[in-house]
Design a protein around this motif. Structure first.
Motif, PDB file in Angstrom:
ATOM      1  N   TYR A 194       0.804  -1.219   0.000  1.00 54.57           N
ATOM      2  CA  TYR A 194       0.000   0.000   0.000  1.00 54.57           C
ATOM      3  C   TYR A 194       0.843   1.278   0.000  1.00 54.57           C
ATOM      4  CZ  TYR A 194      -4.154  -2.803   0.795  1.00 54.57           C
ATOM      5  OH  TYR A 194      -5.182  -3.709   0.671  1.00 54.57           O
ATOM      6  N   ALA A 195       2.144   1.193   0.054  1.00 55.55           N
ATOM      7  CA  ALA A 195       3.014   2.373   0.072  1.00 55.55           C
ATOM      8  C   ALA A 195       3.306   2.822  -1.352  1.00 55.55           C
ATOM      9  CB  ALA A 195       4.302   2.054   0.824  1.00 55.55           C
ATOM     10  N   HIS A 196       2.254   3.233  -2.106  1.00 57.38           N
ATOM     11  CA  HIS A 196       2.419   3.729  -3.473  1.00 57.38           C
ATOM     12  C   HIS A 196       2.862   5.194  -3.432  1.00 57.38           C
ATOM     13  CE1 HIS A 196       0.719   0.011  -4.796  1.00 57.38           C
ATOM     14  NE2 HIS A 196      -0.468   0.264  -4.258  1.00 57.38           N
ATOM     15  N   THR A 197       3.342   5.668  -4.585  1.00 59.37           N
ATOM     16  CA  THR A 197       3.778   7.057  -4.652  1.00 59.37           C
ATOM     17  C   THR A 197       2.603   8.002  -4.464  1.00 59.37           C
ATOM     18  OG1 THR A 197       4.989   8.651  -5.996  1.00 59.37           O
ATOM     19  CG2 THR A 197       3.466   7.214  -7.153  1.00 59.37           C
ATOM     20  N   GLU A 198       2.896   9.181  -3.966  1.00 60.23           N
ATOM     21  CA  GLU A 198       1.868  10.210  -3.768  1.00 60.23           C
ATOM     22  C   GLU A 198       2.468  11.578  -4.048  1.00 60.23           C
ATOM     23  OE1 GLU A 198       0.522  10.344   0.220  1.00 60.23           O
ATOM     24  OE2 GLU A 198       2.520  10.259   1.090  1.00 60.23           O
ATOM     25  N   LEU A 199       1.589  12.521  -4.372  1.00 59.06           N
ATOM     26  CA  LEU A 199       2.036  13.881  -4.673  1.00 59.06           C
ATOM     27  C   LEU A 199       2.360  14.598  -3.370  1.00 59.06           C
ATOM     28  CD1 LEU A 199       2.424  16.116  -6.819  1.00 59.06           C
ATOM     29  CD2 LEU A 199       0.037  16.771  -6.429  1.00 59.06           C
ATOM     30  N   LEU A 200       3.601  15.086  -3.266  1.00 57.58           N
ATOM     31  CA  LEU A 200       4.027  15.788  -2.058  1.00 57.58           C
ATOM     32  C   LEU A 200       3.987  17.307  -2.220  1.00 57.58           C
ATOM     33  CD1 LEU A 200       7.101  13.619  -0.968  1.00 57.58           C
ATOM     34  CD2 LEU A 200       4.721  13.449  -0.196  1.00 57.58           C
ATOM     35  N   THR A 201       4.456  17.800  -3.361  1.00 55.87           N
ATOM     36  CA  THR A 201       4.528  19.247  -3.587  1.00 55.87           C
ATOM     37  C   THR A 201       4.096  19.579  -5.013  1.00 55.87           C
ATOM     38  OG1 THR A 201       6.834  19.155  -4.326  1.00 55.87           O
ATOM     39  CG2 THR A 201       6.442  19.499  -1.968  1.00 55.87           C
ATOM     40  N   SER A 202       3.755  20.847  -5.222  1.00 53.74           N
ATOM     41  CA  SER A 202       3.436  21.326  -6.572  1.00 53.74           C
ATOM     42  C   SER A 202       3.744  22.813  -6.644  1.00 53.74           C
ATOM     43  CB  SER A 202       1.968  21.084  -6.921  1.00 53.74           C
ATOM     44  OG  SER A 202       1.114  21.884  -6.106  1.00 53.74           O
ATOM     45  N   THR A 203       4.182  23.231  -7.830  1.00 55.04           N
ATOM     46  CA  THR A 203       4.436  24.652  -8.093  1.00 55.04           C
ATOM     47  C   THR A 203       3.809  25.021  -9.427  1.00 55.04           C
ATOM     48  OG1 THR A 203       6.566  24.491  -6.954  1.00 55.04           O
ATOM     49  CG2 THR A 203       6.199  26.445  -8.313  1.00 55.04           C
ATOM     50  N   PRO A 204       2.749  25.854  -9.411  1.00 58.22           N
ATOM     51  CA  PRO A 204       2.102  26.517  -8.281  1.00 58.22           C
ATOM     52  C   PRO A 204       1.405  25.512  -7.357  1.00 58.22           C
ATOM     53  CG  PRO A 204       1.533  27.585 -10.358  1.00 58.22           C
ATOM     54  CD  PRO A 204       2.166  26.276 -10.700  1.00 58.22           C
ATOM     55  N   ALA A 205       1.233  25.909  -6.103  1.00 57.84           N
ATOM     56  CA  ALA A 205       0.564  25.046  -5.138  1.00 57.84           C
ATOM     57  C   ALA A 205      -0.934  25.030  -5.399  1.00 57.84           C
ATOM     58  CB  ALA A 205       0.852  25.549  -3.719  1.00 57.84           C
ATOM     59  N   ALA A 206      -1.591  24.014  -4.856  1.00 62.93           N
ATOM     60  CA  ALA A 206      -3.044  23.914  -5.015  1.00 62.93           C
ATOM     61  C   ALA A 206      -3.728  25.130  -4.399  1.00 62.93           C
ATOM     62  CB  ALA A 206      -3.552  22.635  -4.351  1.00 62.93           C
ATOM     63  N   ASN A 207      -4.685  25.716  -5.166  1.00 64.50           N
ATOM     64  CA  ASN A 207      -5.485  26.873  -4.739  1.00 64.50           C
ATOM     65  C   ASN A 207      -4.645  28.141  -4.547  1.00 64.50           C
ATOM     66  OD1 ASN A 207      -7.811  25.195  -4.581  1.00 64.50           O
ATOM     67  ND2 ASN A 207      -7.190  24.527  -2.534  1.00 64.50           N
ATOM     68  N   ALA A 208      -3.427  28.155  -5.078  1.00 66.27           N
ATOM     69  CA  ALA A 208      -2.586  29.344  -4.941  1.00 66.27           C
ATOM     70  C   ALA A 208      -2.963  30.400  -5.971  1.00 66.27           C
ATOM     71  CB  ALA A 208      -1.117  28.959  -5.101  1.00 66.27           C
ATOM     72  N   THR A 264       5.215  22.251 -11.902  1.00 69.10           N
ATOM     73  CA  THR A 264       6.108  21.183 -11.447  1.00 69.10           C
ATOM     74  C   THR A 264       5.441  20.394 -10.325  1.00 69.10           C
ATOM     75  OG1 THR A 264       8.066  22.495 -12.002  1.00 69.10           O
ATOM     76  CG2 THR A 264       8.376  20.647 -10.509  1.00 69.10           C
ATOM     77  N   LEU A 265       5.433  19.063 -10.453  1.00 63.75           N
ATOM     78  CA  LEU A 265       4.853  18.166  -9.452  1.00 63.75           C
ATOM     79  C   LEU A 265       5.963  17.319  -8.851  1.00 63.75           C
ATOM     80  CD1 LEU A 265       1.776  16.937 -11.543  1.00 63.75           C
ATOM     81  CD2 LEU A 265       1.950  18.972 -10.099  1.00 63.75           C
ATOM     82  N   GLY A 266       5.995  17.241  -7.522  1.00 60.92           N
ATOM     83  CA  GLY A 266       7.000  16.436  -6.831  1.00 60.92           C
ATOM     84  C   GLY A 266       6.354  15.265  -6.099  1.00 60.92           C
ATOM     85  N   PHE A 267       6.734  14.017  -6.449  1.00 61.35           N
ATOM     86  CA  PHE A 267       6.126  12.822  -5.861  1.00 61.35           C
ATOM     87  C   PHE A 267       7.048  12.209  -4.807  1.00 61.35           C
ATOM     88  CE2 PHE A 267       4.146  13.468  -9.930  1.00 61.35           C
ATOM     89  CZ  PHE A 267       2.803  13.209  -9.682  1.00 61.35           C
ATOM     90  N   VAL A 295      10.248  14.300 -17.083  1.00 59.13           N
ATOM     91  CA  VAL A 295      10.364  13.536 -15.842  1.00 59.13           C
ATOM     92  C   VAL A 295      11.823  13.507 -15.410  1.00 59.13           C
ATOM     93  CG1 VAL A 295      10.085  11.283 -14.751  1.00 59.13           C
ATOM     94  CG2 VAL A 295       8.359  12.110 -16.356  1.00 59.13           C
ATOM     95  N   SER A 296      12.053  13.827 -14.131  1.00 58.75           N
ATOM     96  CA  SER A 296      13.401  13.761 -13.562  1.00 58.75           C
ATOM     97  C   SER A 296      13.284  13.155 -12.172  1.00 58.75           C
ATOM     98  CB  SER A 296      14.028  15.154 -13.497  1.00 58.75           C
ATOM     99  OG  SER A 296      15.316  15.092 -12.899  1.00 58.75           O
ATOM    100  N   GLY A 297      13.455  11.832 -12.076  1.00 59.37           N
ATOM    101  CA  GLY A 297      13.318  11.156 -10.786  1.00 59.37           C
ATOM    102  C   GLY A 297      11.886  11.234 -10.306  1.00 59.37           C
ATOM    103  N   PRO A 298      11.640  11.859  -9.155  1.00 56.27           N
ATOM    104  CA  PRO A 298      10.285  11.986  -8.635  1.00 56.27           C
ATOM    105  C   PRO A 298       9.555  13.243  -9.118  1.00 56.27           C
ATOM    106  CG  PRO A 298      11.823  12.737  -6.982  1.00 56.27           C
ATOM    107  CD  PRO A 298      12.652  12.284  -8.149  1.00 56.27           C
ATOM    108  N   ASP A 299      10.204  14.057  -9.960  1.00 54.49           N
ATOM    109  CA  ASP A 299       9.629  15.344 -10.385  1.00 54.49           C
ATOM    110  C   ASP A 299       9.060  15.250 -11.801  1.00 54.49           C
ATOM    111  OD1 ASP A 299      10.362  16.481  -7.977  1.00 54.49           O
ATOM    112  OD2 ASP A 299      12.324  17.112  -8.747  1.00 54.49           O
ATOM    113  N   LEU A 300       7.907  15.869 -11.988  1.00 50.81           N
ATOM    114  CA  LEU A 300       7.242  15.928 -13.291  1.00 50.81           C
ATOM    115  C   LEU A 300       6.981  17.399 -13.611  1.00 50.81           C
ATOM    116  CD1 LEU A 300       5.758  14.623 -15.701  1.00 50.81           C
ATOM    117  CD2 LEU A 300       3.717  14.484 -14.263  1.00 50.81           C
TER     118      LEU A 300
END
Length: 225
Positions: free
Chosen positions: A34-48, A57-60, A88-93
């Protein structure tokens, strides 16, 4: 009897140990499943609220597979503002955007596949606002244009009424004015000639009559002597 008890205890301990090991292994396996990848950060951030973004940019939480990573960025009308393919660069999209990005709300929808092959998808939105400096500059420009137009409108009539004709009087205009002046004076002198001639004619007539009368008087007085 004592030997049987000891054997039973050993067997029980072995069973408990096996059951404990099985539970621990199962929990660990379930945790990794159950330890699948998840979205940790985003630029712009949600609702910003941001000004003029050039990319999203999305960081997983772990590396993602390049061939299965997609991201869409659309405006309020559902039109895409993405520029080219996502990187794609590692965990970043990262997804570049067509610039300039106009003010409004934008939706980001992504779908990636984690290293264990499990697909993960989601979405969020952000809002683009106009730069404060740009809005101030536009307002100042409009105000300056309005002031200039009002000033020009108020000063044009007076300038037209008071500004003398800068063009010098030409020689032909001066000669024409002098000619008209001389002609006017000559006309006044010429108008006196008929009057003088009439007076001279009257004097001549009167003088002739006087002379004729005198001659007649002399002629009549001769025979009386």
């Amino acid at each position: 009897m004592l030997t049987n008890v000891r054997s039973f205890v050993r067997a029980a301990v072995a069973v408990v140990a096996l059951m404990t090991l099985a539970v621990v292994t199962g929990v660990a396996g379930a945790g990794s499943a159950y330890a699948h990848t998840e979205l940790l950060t985003s630029t712009p951030a949600a609702n910003a609220k941001v000004e003029a973004p050039t990319e999203v940019t999305l960081g997983f939480s772990e590396d993602i597979k390049t061939e299965f990573a997609t991201v869409q960025v659309t405006d309020g009308e559902g039109l895409s503002v993405a520029d080219g393919d996502a990187r794609v660069s590692g965990p970043d999209l990262t997804q570049a955007l067509r610039t300039p990005v106009h003010a409004g709300t934008y939706l980001v929808a992504y779908k990636v596949t984690s290293a264990d092959g499990h697909p993960v998808s989601g979405s969020f939105s952000f809002t683009v606002v106009e730069a404060a400096s740009s809005a101030t500059s536009t307002s100042s420009t409009s105000s300056a244009a309005s002031s200039a137009a009002s000033s020009a409108t108020s000063t044009t009539p007076s300038a037209t009424a008071t500004t003398p004709d800068p063009r010098p009087m030409s020689a032909s205009s001066t000669s024409a004015s002098n000619t008209e002046s001389v002609s006017g004076e000559g006309g006044s002198g010429a108008s006196l000639v008929p009057i003088g001639a009439a007076i001279l004619a009257v004097i001549l007539v009167v003088g002739a009559a006087v002379v004729a009368g005198r001659r007649r008087g002399r002629g009549g007085a001769g025979p009386l002597r």
